[in-house]
Write a protein that holds these residues in place. Structure first.
Motif, PDB file in Angstrom:
ATOM      1  N   GLU A 133      53.830  22.063  59.609  1.00  0.00           N
ATOM      2  CA  GLU A 133      53.969  21.168  61.369  1.00  0.00           C
ATOM      3  C   GLU A 133      53.941  19.184  60.624  1.00  0.00           C
ATOM      4  N   GLU A 134      52.525  19.309  59.670  1.00  0.00           N
ATOM      5  CA  GLU A 134      52.917  17.759  59.624  1.00  0.00           C
ATOM      6  C   GLU A 134      54.298  17.179  58.961  1.00  0.00           C
ATOM      7  N   LEU A 135      54.890  18.724  58.334  1.00  0.00           N
ATOM      8  CA  LEU A 135      56.231  17.850  57.280  1.00  0.00           C
ATOM      9  C   LEU A 135      57.238  17.281  58.709  1.00  0.00           C
ATOM     10  N   VAL A 136      57.033  18.136  60.039  1.00  0.00           N
ATOM     11  CA  VAL A 136      57.931  17.961  60.753  1.00  0.00           C
ATOM     12  C   VAL A 136      57.903  16.296  61.362  1.00  0.00           C
ATOM     13  N   ARG A 137      56.480  16.047  61.850  1.00  0.00           N
ATOM     14  CA  ARG A 137      55.439  15.167  62.313  1.00  0.00           C
ATOM     15  C   ARG A 137      56.039  13.485  61.483  1.00  0.00           C
ATOM     16  N   PHE A 138      55.628  13.893  60.109  1.00  0.00           N
ATOM     17  CA  PHE A 138      56.800  12.935  58.881  1.00  0.00           C
ATOM     18  C   PHE A 138      58.163  12.678  59.201  1.00  0.00           C
ATOM     19  N   TYR A 139      58.661  13.946  59.087  1.00  0.00           N
ATOM     20  CA  TYR A 139      60.488  13.493  59.032  1.00  0.00           C
ATOM     21  C   TYR A 139      61.086  13.146  60.592  1.00  0.00           C
ATOM     22  N   ARG A 140      60.760  13.358  61.305  1.00  0.00           N
ATOM     23  CA  ARG A 140      60.837  12.778  62.774  1.00  0.00           C
ATOM     24  C   ARG A 140      60.434  11.972  62.874  1.00  0.00           C
ATOM     25  N   GLY A 141      59.708  10.506  62.273  1.00  0.00           N
ATOM     26  CA  GLY A 141      59.647   9.452  62.945  1.00  0.00           C
ATOM     27  C   GLY A 141      60.183   8.892  61.166  1.00  0.00           C
ATOM     28  N   TYR A 142      60.956   9.822  60.093  1.00  0.00           N
ATOM     29  CA  TYR A 142      61.313   9.089  58.627  1.00  0.00           C
ATOM     30  C   TYR A 142      62.651   7.847  59.091  1.00  0.00           C
ATOM     31  N   ALA A 143      62.650   6.734  58.465  1.00  0.00           N
ATOM     32  CA  ALA A 143      63.065   5.501  58.974  1.00  0.00           C
ATOM     33  C   ALA A 143      64.622   5.976  57.669  1.00  0.00           C
ATOM     34  N   THR A 144      65.670   5.480  57.852  1.00  0.00           N
ATOM     35  CA  THR A 144      66.625   4.663  57.298  1.00  0.00           C
ATOM     36  C   THR A 144      67.765   5.040  57.655  1.00  0.00           C
ATOM     37  N   ASP A 145      69.453   3.569  57.337  1.00  0.00           N
ATOM     38  CA  ASP A 145      70.378   3.355  57.489  1.00  0.00           C
ATOM     39  C   ASP A 145      71.119   3.874  57.353  1.00  0.00           C
ATOM     40  N   ASP A 146      70.764   4.872  56.291  1.00  0.00           N
ATOM     41  CA  ASP A 146      71.823   5.763  55.604  1.00  0.00           C
ATOM     42  C   ASP A 146      72.942   6.360  56.983  1.00  0.00           C
ATOM     43  N   PRO A 147      73.425   6.511  57.283  1.00  0.00           N
ATOM     44  CA  PRO A 147      74.165   7.834  58.004  1.00  0.00           C
ATOM     45  C   PRO A 147      74.170   9.540  57.473  1.00  0.00           C
ATOM     46  N   LEU A 148      74.260   9.223  56.019  1.00  0.00           N
ATOM     47  CA  LEU A 148      74.551  10.676  55.127  1.00  0.00           C
ATOM     48  C   LEU A 148      72.517  10.881  55.317  1.00  0.00           C
ATOM     49  N   ILE A 149      72.062  10.365  55.513  1.00  0.00           N
ATOM     50  CA  ILE A 149      70.560  10.626  55.092  1.00  0.00           C
ATOM     51  C   ILE A 149      69.678  10.776  56.094  1.00  0.00           C
ATOM     52  N   ALA A 150      69.840  10.309  57.442  1.00  0.00           N
ATOM     53  CA  ALA A 150      69.992  10.306  58.323  1.00  0.00           C
ATOM     54  C   ALA A 150      70.273  11.548  59.265  1.00  0.00           C
ATOM     55  N   ALA A 151      71.060  12.266  58.593  1.00  0.00           N
ATOM     56  CA  ALA A 151      71.867  13.274  59.352  1.00  0.00           C
ATOM     57  C   ALA A 151      70.864  14.168  58.205  1.00  0.00           C
ATOM     58  N   GLU A 152      70.404  14.321  56.990  1.00  0.00           N
ATOM     59  CA  GLU A 152      69.862  15.831  56.341  1.00  0.00           C
ATOM     60  C   GLU A 152      68.711  15.387  57.054  1.00  0.00           C
ATOM     61  N   ARG A 153      68.096  14.247  57.045  1.00  0.00           N
ATOM     62  CA  ARG A 153      66.676  14.377  57.935  1.00  0.00           C
ATOM     63  C   ARG A 153      66.832  15.365  59.125  1.00  0.00           C
ATOM     64  N   ASP A 154      67.615  15.157  60.181  1.00  0.00           N
ATOM     65  CA  ASP A 154      67.691  15.319  61.274  1.00  0.00           C
ATOM     66  C   ASP A 154      67.843  16.943  61.204  1.00  0.00           C
ATOM     67  N   ARG A 155      68.889  17.202  60.160  1.00  0.00           N
ATOM     68  CA  ARG A 155      69.119  18.765  59.641  1.00  0.00           C
ATOM     69  C   ARG A 155      67.926  19.612  59.163  1.00  0.00           C
ATOM     70  N   LEU A 156      66.874  18.782  58.180  1.00  0.00           N
ATOM     71  CA  LEU A 156      65.622  19.619  57.983  1.00  0.00           C
ATOM     72  C   LEU A 156      64.583  19.733  58.917  1.00  0.00           C
ATOM     73  N   VAL A 157      64.961  18.732  59.557  1.00  0.00           N
ATOM     74  CA  VAL A 157      63.434  18.332  61.065  1.00  0.00           C
ATOM     75  C   VAL A 157      63.791  19.808  61.676  1.00  0.00           C
ATOM     76  N   ALA A 158      65.315  20.224  61.760  1.00  0.00           N
ATOM     77  CA  ALA A 158      65.651  21.679  63.071  1.00  0.00           C
ATOM     78  C   ALA A 158      65.802  22.679  62.141  1.00  0.00           C
ATOM     79  N   ARG A 159      66.082  22.811  60.523  1.00  0.00           N
ATOM     80  CA  ARG A 159      65.407  23.768  59.692  1.00  0.00           C
ATOM     81  C   ARG A 159      63.966  24.291  59.799  1.00  0.00           C
TER      82      ARG A 159
END
Length: 486
Positions: free
Chosen positions: A46-72
């Protein structure tokens, strides 16, 4: 701030994702996505999900990776498919080949789970891939993928000459020259999603020192790049095929034979389609054999804390490639190996002239000298403290070395080993040094006499232990799998 996109485009992505998520029945995952979390601390998921929901990046590929990670991790199917749609769009817009490939592969591997026909997605990924991977993706698209499987084993030979009275550990050395290609695992070098490090740009260019993680293999690679301008190339997007309950990565000929441990395949960053997995956060020597051959690497750097990883390390050495595995719990498994390449475990690196040298720390021991050896029960993180005992039991099977074992039941208990050495008047210890509490008594003991020597195992990844190599260059060495005998 997270990457912003036009409102209409965001709406299209969401509608597309929701539509595809609700279509055909989902393909049952062939990996246990929940099993990984059974071995993590309570609340960490749960802590990891909270962190990555707020993880900021200007890279669209890393942003998609972040959102996929949270979803998984959170088990959010619609969000997974929204992320997939973004990867599919990035496969069109990305100009850099590695980024375009990762985007296309992700869209392909996640297609069936989102109710999308995977055939055109895998054909698209094939168009972006190298020839060997492209051939696999085309057979996956056509439903005819039949991986070739093989086995791997370790065969060694250690025959000390009759009448041997002394042995030298640490004489093995790996030379790294300017421009040498160094293929490395992605985890703990350029990314570490478990430690909230997702910033690396998966581009074709070698990773600069500033992009490396500051611990474990990443820290030692920083030392290497501080000594020589090598080309550090993380292996991302390695394929693994499933057979008889095991996930196997390929050799140089594309035969799937080296086991990747199940918990590494269970990472939420892994993409999976039936019996084929795409490993993004690669971990361990087992995953790097094919990539090392394809990229013509002279050196491979990865974790070696399992017998399966040692099988891959030996295969690489037989192909003439060197392997450095600072996490060397099973270095004793390759004791006496025969190969043109060099294998080194928890050894230090230094600059020498115009190149770097890993190892080359010869320390002599008399066969008759008592070695006080650290040991531990093989459970949890404590299991790495049994590396000294594993190695010296194997060596003592060939030489009549008197061993005194000291079992620890937690980290920071090096004083138990040192106290036994003092009580016996022994001048040799074999030990793992992870923490400052481990390092302090070893440092004090080594300072007490130049005759005292320490063989360090599974130590180089940790700053408190690694410092001892620099402080006591004549008194510390590592568990060399190629000992020399006199």
């Amino acid at each position: 701030m997270p990457v912003r996109m036009p409102h209409r485009f965001r709406a299209w992505l969401l509608l597309s994702a929701l539509a595809t998520a609700s279509c055909a029945p989902r393909v049952a995952p062939s990996i246990c996505t929940a099993c990984f979390w059974e071995h993590q601390p309570p609340g960490f998921r749960e802590e990891l999900v909270r962190f990555y929901r707020g993880y900021a990046t200007d890279d669209p590929l890393i942003a998609a990776e972040r959102d996929r990670l949270v979803a998984r991790v959170a088990g959010e199917d619609a969000a997974l498919c929204e992320a997939r749609a973004r990867f599919e769009s990035l496969a069109d817009s990305e100009s850099e080949p590695s980024r375009r490939l990762l985007a296309a592969e992700t869209a392909a591997f996640d297609a069936a789970a989102c109710g999308v026909d995977p055939e055109p997605a895998f054909l698209r990924a094939a168009d972006a891939a190298d020839p060997r991977k492209a051939a696999i993706y085309r057979t996956v698209a056509g439903g005819s993928f039949r991986p070739r499987f093989g086995s791997a084993s370790i065969a060694t030979r250690l025959d000390p000459p009759r009448g041997t009275t002394s042995y030298v550990l640490g004489a093995s050395a790996i030379r790294v020259d300017t421009g040498d290609v160094v293929v490395v695992q992605a985890e703990r070098t350029v990314r570490d999603w478990l430690s909230y490090q997702l910033r690396w740009n998966p581009a074709d260019a070698p990773a600069p020192a500033g992009a490396l993680i500051g611990w474990h293999e990443g820290a030692r690679l920083s030392d290497l790049l501080g000594a020589v301008e090598a080309k550090v190339e993380p292996a991302v997007g390695v394929l693994a095929a499933f057979r008889d309950g095991r996930w196997l990565a390929p050799d140089a000929d594309g035969v799937f034979r080296f086991e990747v441990l199940e918990d590494k395949v269970q990472y939420p960053t892994t993409r999976v389609h039936g019996g084929l997995a795409l490993l993004v956060d690669t971990h361990g020597v087992s995953a790097l054999v094919e990539a090392a051959a394809r990229r013509e690497a002279s050196l491979v750097v990865a974790c070696g804390d399992h017998p399966e990883k040692m099988k891959a390390a030996l295969a690489l050495a037989r192909s003439g490639r060197d392997v450095w595995f600072p996490c060397d719990r099973f270095v004793g498994d390759v004791l006496g190996y025969e190969a043109p390449g060099t294998l080194l475990g928890s050894a230090p690196v230094r600059r020498e002239g115009d190149h770097a040298v890993i190892g080359d720390r010869p320390v002599r021991f008399e066969v008759a000298e008592t070695v006080v050896v650290e040991d531990a029960a093989p459970r949890g993180d404590l299991r790495y403290y049994d590396a000294p005992a594993r190695y010296f039991r194997a060596l003592a099977a060939k030489l009549p070395i008197p061993l005194q074992f000291v079992e620890v039941d937690g980290p920071g208990q090096a004083a138990k080993v040192v106290d036994r050495a003092l009580a016996l008047g022994a001048d040799v210890i074999a030990i793992r040094v992870e923490t400052a509490e481990d390092a302090a008594p070893v440092r004090a003991w080594l300072s007490g006499s130049p005759r005292r020597r320490a063989v360090l195992f599974h130590t180089a990844p940790y700053a408190p232990g690694y410092a001892l190599f620099g402080e006591f260059p004549k008194q510390t060495t590592s568990g060399d799998p190629r000992p020399e005998f006199d």
